[in-house]
Design a protein around this motif. Structure first.
Motif, PDB file in Angstrom:
ATOM      1  N   ALA A 199       0.842  -1.201   0.000  1.00 44.53           N
ATOM      2  CA  ALA A 199       0.000   0.000   0.000  1.00 44.53           C
ATOM      3  C   ALA A 199       0.876   1.250   0.000  1.00 44.53           C
ATOM      4  CB  ALA A 199      -0.914  -0.008   1.222  1.00 44.53           C
ATOM      5  N   PRO A 200       0.485   2.294  -0.754  1.00 40.53           N
ATOM      6  CA  PRO A 200       1.337   3.484  -0.891  1.00 40.53           C
ATOM      7  C   PRO A 200       1.574   4.205   0.425  1.00 40.53           C
ATOM      8  CG  PRO A 200      -0.407   3.470  -2.545  1.00 40.53           C
ATOM      9  CD  PRO A 200      -0.724   2.379  -1.567  1.00 40.53           C
ATOM     10  N   ASP A 201       2.717   4.880   0.501  1.00 32.92           N
ATOM     11  CA  ASP A 201       3.047   5.737   1.640  1.00 32.92           C
ATOM     12  C   ASP A 201       3.859   6.906   1.090  1.00 32.92           C
ATOM     13  OD1 ASP A 201       4.614   6.834   3.946  1.00 32.92           O
ATOM     14  OD2 ASP A 201       3.546   5.258   5.037  1.00 32.92           O
ATOM     15  N   PRO A 202       3.410   8.141   1.313  1.00 34.70           N
ATOM     16  CA  PRO A 202       4.095   9.298   0.712  1.00 34.70           C
ATOM     17  C   PRO A 202       5.503   9.516   1.235  1.00 34.70           C
ATOM     18  CG  PRO A 202       2.419  10.013   2.275  1.00 34.70           C
ATOM     19  CD  PRO A 202       2.234   8.542   2.093  1.00 34.70           C
ATOM     20  N   ARG A 203       5.866   8.865   2.342  1.00 33.28           N
ATOM     21  CA  ARG A 203       7.216   9.034   2.871  1.00 33.28           C
ATOM     22  C   ARG A 203       8.270   8.341   2.005  1.00 33.28           C
ATOM     23  NH1 ARG A 203       6.019   7.085   8.908  1.00 33.28           N
ATOM     24  NH2 ARG A 203       4.789   5.580   7.696  1.00 33.28           N
ATOM     25  N   ASP A 204       7.821   7.461   1.113  1.00 34.76           N
ATOM     26  CA  ASP A 204       8.726   6.864   0.127  1.00 34.76           C
ATOM     27  C   ASP A 204       8.366   7.452  -1.235  1.00 34.76           C
ATOM     28  OD1 ASP A 204      10.146   5.389  -1.713  1.00 34.76           O
ATOM     29  OD2 ASP A 204       9.758   3.449  -0.760  1.00 34.76           O
ATOM     30  N   PRO A 205       9.112   8.477  -1.681  1.00 36.62           N
ATOM     31  CA  PRO A 205       8.733   9.168  -2.921  1.00 36.62           C
ATOM     32  C   PRO A 205       8.957   8.333  -4.174  1.00 36.62           C
ATOM     33  CG  PRO A 205      10.831   9.997  -2.102  1.00 36.62           C
ATOM     34  CD  PRO A 205      10.290   9.074  -1.041  1.00 36.62           C
ATOM     35  N   PHE A 206       9.658   7.205  -4.058  1.00 40.90           N
ATOM     36  CA  PHE A 206       9.930   6.374  -5.228  1.00 40.90           C
ATOM     37  C   PHE A 206       9.109   5.083  -5.239  1.00 40.90           C
ATOM     38  CE2 PHE A 206      13.871   8.870  -4.654  1.00 40.90           C
ATOM     39  CZ  PHE A 206      13.810   9.594  -5.838  1.00 40.90           C
ATOM     40  N   HIS A 207       8.137   4.995  -4.327  1.00 41.63           N
ATOM     41  CA  HIS A 207       7.260   3.837  -4.331  1.00 41.63           C
ATOM     42  C   HIS A 207       6.424   3.819  -5.609  1.00 41.63           C
ATOM     43  CE1 HIS A 207       3.280   1.923  -3.307  1.00 41.63           C
ATOM     44  NE2 HIS A 207       4.127   0.937  -3.055  1.00 41.63           N
ATOM     45  N   VAL A 208       6.227   2.615  -6.157  1.00 40.87           N
ATOM     46  CA  VAL A 208       5.459   2.450  -7.396  1.00 40.87           C
ATOM     47  C   VAL A 208       4.086   1.875  -7.048  1.00 40.87           C
ATOM     48  CG1 VAL A 208       5.384   1.365  -9.665  1.00 40.87           C
ATOM     49  CG2 VAL A 208       7.586   2.070  -8.682  1.00 40.87           C
ATOM     50  N   PRO A 209       3.010   2.651  -7.165  1.00 43.01           N
ATOM     51  CA  PRO A 209       1.675   2.194  -6.723  1.00 43.01           C
ATOM     52  C   PRO A 209       0.993   1.319  -7.769  1.00 43.01           C
ATOM     53  CG  PRO A 209       1.549   4.454  -7.466  1.00 43.01           C
ATOM     54  CD  PRO A 209       2.997   4.063  -7.590  1.00 43.01           C
ATOM     55  N   MET A 210       1.462   0.077  -7.869  1.00 43.09           N
ATOM     56  CA  MET A 210       0.870  -0.879  -8.803  1.00 43.09           C
ATOM     57  C   MET A 210       0.153  -1.971  -8.024  1.00 43.09           C
ATOM     58  SD  MET A 210       3.851  -1.416 -11.652  1.00 43.09           S
ATOM     59  CE  MET A 210       2.789  -2.517 -12.593  1.00 43.09           C
TER      60      MET A 210
END
Length: 479
Positions: A241-252
Motif C-alpha cells: 500500500a502506498p506511503d508518501p514518505r517513500d517518494p519512489f514507491h510504485v503504486p501498482m
C-alpha cells in the motif's frame, strides 16, 4: 479448536476464521504467544517480547468487529517485525549495542501497513550487527538458532524472522533484503518468501538521521517470510500500500495483467564455477518437473550472465559501504563483524571513484539484458546456493568461509542489483550427515511480477509439501 491447532494455521487459514467470526483475534494471538513462550527460549528468534501490547490490540480488534467495523484482510494475524525497522516506542537497534536506545518516533511504512490491515505484532526479531551478515548473531541479543538444529545457520540478516515463522511464532514474519536477507533465512529454515522488486514496498525509517546511500536505496527492499506461498498472495497486497514518505514507491496492484499462456520458464543449473551439490540439483529437478506438470513450458537455457551482474553489483555496494558505513562499523561493531567486513572488502574489492560511477551506469545495461530475455521467459528457475545451507559462523572463517556464504550466491544479490523480484521456495528435504535440511530454489520474475513468482512457488509447494510439517514433528520429538 485447541491452541496448538491455532498456532499451526497459516495466515490464509487463520483469516478465514477471524474475519468470519469463527475465531477471535485474541485467541489467534494467544496461541502464537503460547508457542513463542514454548520454543523461543531455545531459538532466540524473537528478542523483544510484545505480548502485553499484542493482547491489548487483539482485544481492541475484537471489540471493533463486534461494533460492526469491517475487519482488515489480516485481521488478528500474529506477525513479527525485524529489529532494524522502526516501530514506534521501540529500539531500532540493528543488532548494535550502541543503538540499543535508538527509540523509533513513529512506525515505518511496512509496520503501519501491516497494522492497518489488522495484523498484530507479537515481537521483534533478531538480526546480525548492521544487518549485514547471512548468519544471525550479535553482542546485543546473541545468536538465533535454526529450528532444524544447530548444524545449520538460521541465515541472515532476517534470521530471527525465518526461524520464528517456521517454528510457529506467528504466521507472518517481516524482513528485508539488500543482497539476500529474505531469501537466505527462507533457504536456511525451509520457508517461502519473495524479494519484491525495486519500488514495490514503501520503505523509510523515521529514526534515521541521514538518507541511505543510492545503492542501498536501489538494492534494499522490505518483505515477508511465510510458511506457505498462498500467505504471500494474502499479505503482500497490504504490504505494498502506498506511503508518501517513500517518494519512489510504485503504486501498482499486486496482480499484474494476464500473461500469455502457457508461461515459459528458463531453467539453469549453472553455478558459475562453484560445485553443484547433488541434493541441490535434485531440488532443482523436482521444481522443474512440478512446473512442467502444471503446464509451464520449462526450457534449460542460460539467462544473461548473472555472475557479471552479481559481482559487479556487490562490488559497487561494497564501494558505497566502504565510503558511507565503514566508519560506523569500525566505531560501533564487534571485532567479529569488523573482521568479516575486512574479508568482504578483500573478496569483493570495492569499486570507488570513476569505477563506481561507471558500474552504476552499467547497471542499466545488465537490467536491459534481463528485461529483453524475460520477454520470452518471464520466470527463471535457478539455484539459490550451489550447496546445502552452511553452518553457523561459517562467514567468520576467512576467505573460504565468505566464499561459501556469499561468493557463490550470485543468483541472490544479482537480483537486488537488477531490481528484479526473486522468490525462494523449498523443493527438497535432504538427509545429510549433520541432519535433515531443507533445500530451497530461486524463481526470478519479470519486473513488477512478484505474483508470477509466487504462483510458481505454490506449484512447487503443492508437489513437495509445506516444510513446516516435518519440522514441527522433529521439534516435538526433540522436546
Amino acid at each position: 479448536m485447541t491452541e496448538q491447532d491455532i498456532w499451526q494455521l497459516s495466515a490464509t487459514e487463520l483469516t478465514r476464521l477471524t474475519r468470519s467470526g469463527g475465531l477471535s483475534a485474541e485467541a489467534a494471538v494467544e496461541a502464537a504467544l503460547g508457542r513463542m513462550a514454548a520454543v523461543n527460549p531455545d531459538l532466540n528468534a524473537v528478542v523483544e517480547d510484545l505480548s502485553t501490547q499484542a493482547r491489548s490490540r487483539a482485544r481492541a480488534l475484537d471489540k471493533a468487529r463486534e461494533r460492526g467495523v469491517e475487519p482488515g484482510p489480516l485481521h488478528g494475524v500474529p506477525v513479527t517485525i525485524k529489529i532494524n525497522v522502526d516501530q514506534a516506542g521501540h529500539a531500532t537497534s540493528n543488532g548494535v549495542v550502541a543503538l540499543k536506545d535508538l527509540i523509533a518516533p513513529a512506525d515505518a511504512p511496512v509496520v503501519e501497513n501491516l497494522q492497518k490491515a489488522g495484523a498484530v505484532v507479537i515481537g521483534r526479531t533478531n538480526t546480525p550487527e548492521f544487518s549485514f551478515r547471512a548468519d544471525t548473531d550479535n553482542p546485543l541479543h546473541g545468536r538465533t538458532h535454526n529450528p532444524w538444529g544447530r548444524h545449520i545457520s538460521a541465515g541472515g540478516s532476517s534470521g530471527g524472522a525465518g526461524a520464528a515463522v517456521m517454528a510457529g511464532i506467528g504466521a507472518l514474519a517481516h524482513g528485508n533484503d539488500i543482497g539476500g536477507s529474505l531469501r537466505f533465512p527462507a533457504a536456511a529454515n525451509g520457508a517461502v518468501t519473495v524479494k519484491p522488486g525495486l519500488g514495490r514496498v514503501p520503505a523509510w525509517n523515521p529514526s534515521q538521521r541521514a538518507e541511505r546511500g543510492l545503492l542501498a536505496q536501489l538494492m534494499s527492499v522490505q518483505g515477508l517470510i511465510t510458511r506457505t506461498a498462498e500467505d504471500l498472495h494474502l499479505a503482500m497486497p497490504s504490504l505494498i500500500a502506498p506511503d508518501p514518505r517513500d517518494p519512489f514507491h510504485v503504486p501498482m496492484p499486486w496482480r499484474g495483467t494476464d500473461t500469455q499462456q502457457p508461461l515459459k520458464v528458463a531453467f539453469t543449473r549453472n553455478t558459475h564455477g562453484y560445485d553443484l551439490h547433488p541434493e541441490v540439483e535434485a531440488a532443482l529437478l523436482t521444481a522443474r518437473d512440478a512446473l512442467r506438470d502444471a503446464g509451464y513450458i520449462v526450457e534449460e537455457v542460460e539467462p544473461p550472465n548473472v555472475f557479471d551482474a552479481g559481482r559487479s553489483g556487490y562490488r559497487a555496494l561494497m564501494g558505497e559501504i566502504h565510503a558511507l558505513m565503514k566508519a560506523d562499523v569500525d566505531a560501533a561493531g564487534s571485532q567479529t563483524v569488523r573482521d568479516i567486513f575486512a574479508v568482504y572488502f578483500q573478496e569483493f574489492p570495492p569499486f570507488t571513484g570513476d569505477e563506481l560511477l561507471k558500474v552504476m551506469a552499467q547497471r542499466t545495461h545488465f537490467a536491459r539484458q534481463w528485461s529483453l530475455f524475460m520477454q520470452d521467459y518471464p520466470l527463471v528457475l535457478s539455484p539459490f546456493l550451489p550447496q546445502p545451507f552452511f553452518r553457523p559462523d561459517r562467514d567468520t572463517e576467512g576467505a573460504a568461509g565468505v566464499q561459501e556464504v556469499l561468493g557463490c550466491a550470485v543468483y541472490s544479490y544479482a537480483m537486488n542489483f537488477l531490481g528484479l523480484p526473486a522468490a525462494s521456495v523449498p523443493a527438497r528435504l535432504a538427509e545429510l550427515p549433520g541432519g535433515p535440511q531443507p533445500i530451497n530454489v530461486q524463481i526470478a520474475a519479470q519486473r513488477w511480477r512478484e505474483d508470477l513468482a509466487v504462483d510458481a512457488c505454490k506449484v512447487i509447494e503443492d508437489r513437495v509439501g509445506r516444510m513446516c510439517l516435518p519440522l514441527w514433528k522433529r521439534m516435538q520429538r526433540a522436546q
